[in-house]
Design an enzyme around this catalytic site. Structure first.
Site, PDB file in Angstrom:
ATOM      1  CB  SER A  61      -0.888   0.000   1.254  1.00 37.77           C
ATOM      2  OG  SER A  61      -1.482   1.263   1.470  1.00 37.77           O
ATOM      3  CE1 TYR A  75      -4.877  -1.957   4.416  1.00 38.38           C
ATOM      4  CE2 TYR A  75      -3.642   0.049   3.967  1.00 38.38           C
ATOM      5  CZ  TYR A  75      -4.312  -1.073   3.513  1.00 38.38           C
ATOM      6  OH  TYR A  75      -4.407  -1.315   2.160  1.00 38.38           O
TER       7      TYR A  75
END
Length: 256
Positions: free
Chosen positions: A147, A160
């Site tokens: 990401s 995350y």
């Protein structure tokens, strides 16, 4: 090597975790279009059946494999079962992921652990389970989906971000460990992509859409299909000498 053969995946077997929607489905569909038989490993059978139809209707070969990737033993078992049933495994895409969109002071340990278990531990468990078959393939490929938060921090993405930062380091470690076995391991780092997760963030974080568009040189959010070509390239023969790389697909967001 001809242009067609550079990107051909005919005869290959691929597993895409979380492959029944979003980025996973876009990558799975592209791998199938290139000739691979694709296994979509995920929890939701209805969504999985719809994803299989999406691929098959376009001439691809796909099957849904039920798996709870939040449980390491289930993740490992899924990969081992596919390799046994299909007689081979050539490509693993570790895409399954969840988030907990909270500030760190509001994040429960259980929520933290759930994100790390699904996003990072499952990727390791799947890779480890896939290793014997990928080695036997002689040209095994692992794509780990990271990401932009592998690179940046955000107040609402501590779990995350930690999991996706870990994906980059896991990628590098596996790449060095398994290069001699003919296995390449690379990470793809999506930017702001208009998947269900991205759209949810856009609706929950005031002004997010405007800030993202303003910062991104491409001037837009990405689409899941923007990652499809890279998946085919990294999974194929043309990328045999690329390993340990982490490649942003973000419209220039990370360089702006």
């Amino acid at each position: 090597m001809t242009t067609d053969s550079m990107f051909a995946l005919t005869g290959k077997v691929a597993v895409v975790t979380g492959g029944n929607g979003g980025i996973g489905l876009a990558m799975a569909a592209a791998l199938a279009e290139a000739g691979a038989r694709v296994m979509l490993a995920a929890r939701n059978p209805d969504k999985g059946a719809e994803a299989v139809r999406h691929i098959v209707d376009r001439g691809g070969d796909a099957r849904f494999v039920p798996a709870d990737l939040s449980e390491p033993e289930a993740a490992s078992g899924c990969i081992a079962a596919v390799a046994a049933d299909e007689g081979r495994l050539d490509i693993l895409v570790n895409n399954a992921g969840i988030t907990a969109r909270k500030r760190p002071e509001d994040l429960d340990i259980a929520e933290w652990e759930a994100v790390l278990r699904t996003n990072l531990t499952a990727a390791f468990a799947c890779a480890k389970a896939a290793y014997p078959a990928l080695k036997a393939s002689g040209a095994g490929r692992i794509l780990n989906i990271g990401s932009m938060y592998s690179l940046f921090g955000a107040p609402f993405a501590s779990a995350y971000g930690a999991s996706k930062g870990g994906i980059v380091q896991l990628t590098r470690s596996l790449a060095t460990a398994w290069a001699a076995d003919g296995i390449t391991v690379n990470a793809v780092l999506p930017g702001w992509i208009a998947t269900d997760m991205g759209v949810s963030a856009r609706s929950q974080v005031q002004g997010l859409h405007e800030r993202i568009v303003a910062r991104t040189p491409a001037g837009r959010w990405g689409e899941a299909t923007d990652l499809a070509g890279l998946a085919v390239f990294l999974a194929g023969p043309s990328a045999a000498f690329i390993t340990g790389a982490s490649i942003p697909v973000d419209g220039g967001y990370s360089i702006a």
